[in-house]
Motif scaffolding. Structure first.
Motif, mmCIF file in Angstrom:
data_model
loop_
_atom_site.group_PDB
_atom_site.id
_atom_site.type_symbol
_atom_site.label_atom_id
_atom_site.label_comp_id
_atom_site.label_asym_id
_atom_site.label_seq_id
_atom_site.Cartn_x
_atom_site.Cartn_y
_atom_site.Cartn_z
ATOM 1 N N MET A 1 -43.912 7.464 27.095
ATOM 2 C CA MET A 1 -42.476 7.499 27.295
ATOM 3 C C MET A 1 -42.175 8.566 28.350
ATOM 4 O O MET A 1 -42.660 9.687 28.253
ATOM 5 N N ASP A 2 -41.379 8.181 29.325
ATOM 6 C CA ASP A 2 -41.052 9.155 30.362
ATOM 7 C C ASP A 2 -39.919 10.075 29.900
ATOM 8 O O ASP A 2 -39.276 9.837 28.870
ATOM 9 N N ALA A 3 -39.686 11.134 30.647
ATOM 10 C CA ALA A 3 -38.709 12.161 30.272
ATOM 11 C C ALA A 3 -37.287 11.612 30.190
ATOM 12 O O ALA A 3 -36.536 11.958 29.275
ATOM 13 N N ALA A 4 -36.913 10.746 31.120
ATOM 14 C CA ALA A 4 -35.552 10.196 31.116
ATOM 15 C C ALA A 4 -35.305 9.361 29.865
ATOM 16 O O ALA A 4 -34.237 9.447 29.246
ATOM 17 N N ARG A 5 -36.289 8.568 29.475
ATOM 18 C CA ARG A 5 -36.161 7.745 28.257
ATOM 19 C C ARG A 5 -36.072 8.638 27.027
ATOM 20 O O ARG A 5 -35.302 8.374 26.117
ATOM 21 N N ALA A 6 -36.844 9.697 26.995
ATOM 22 C CA ALA A 6 -36.813 10.629 25.869
ATOM 23 C C ALA A 6 -35.440 11.288 25.744
ATOM 24 O O ALA A 6 -34.917 11.441 24.638
ATOM 25 N N VAL A 7 -34.841 11.646 26.862
ATOM 26 C CA VAL A 7 -33.499 12.261 26.846
ATOM 27 C C VAL A 7 -32.474 11.260 26.327
ATOM 28 O O VAL A 7 -31.631 11.588 25.480
#
Length: 98
Positions: free
Chosen positions: A1-7
Motif C-alpha cells: 500500500m502506498d503512502a497516499a492510500r494509507a492516508v
C-alpha cells in the motif's frame, strides 16, 4: 500500500471510529432506499441538528457518505463501495507472506 492510500484509508477509519458517526452510517444504511434526511437523523442520536450536520460533513469529506440537497433539506446516502473497500483492507493479507 502506498503512502497516499494509507492516508486516505486512515481518514476514513478515523471518521467511522467516532460512535456517533458509526451510528449515522448504520442509520443511513438501514433507511429506506439507503438514504436519510438530516431531519430524520437528529432524534435517534439525541443530538442537535448542528452537531449531526458536523458529523455528517466529516463522513462526506472522508468519502463514506454523499450529500444531495433537495429544497431546504440535505439527504445522505452511502458512497457505493466505500464500506466494502474498508472491509477489504481489514480482511486482505497481502504482503504478509502467508
Amino acid at each position: 500500500m502506498d503512502a497516499a492510500r494509507a492516508v486516505s484509508l486512515s481518514r476514513q477509519f478515523k471518521a467511522i471510529a467516532d460512535p456517533n458517526r458509526l451510528r449515522l452510517v448504520s442509520l443511513v444504511s438501514a433507511s429506506p432506499g439507503s438514504e436519510a434526511c438530516v431531519c430524520d437523523l437528529t432524534e435517534p442520536l439525541d443530538l442537535g441538528q448542528p452537531t449531526v450536520s458536523h458529523h455528517l460533513k466529516i463522513l462526506v469529506d472522508a468519502g463514506i457518505l454523499r450529500r444531495e440537497k433537495r429544497g431546504v433539506w440535505a439527504y445522505y446516502s452511502l458512497v457505493p463501495g466505500a464500506l466494502d473497500a474498508l472491509a477489504d483492507v481489514l480482511t486482505t493479507r497481502t504482503g504478509t507472506g502467508r
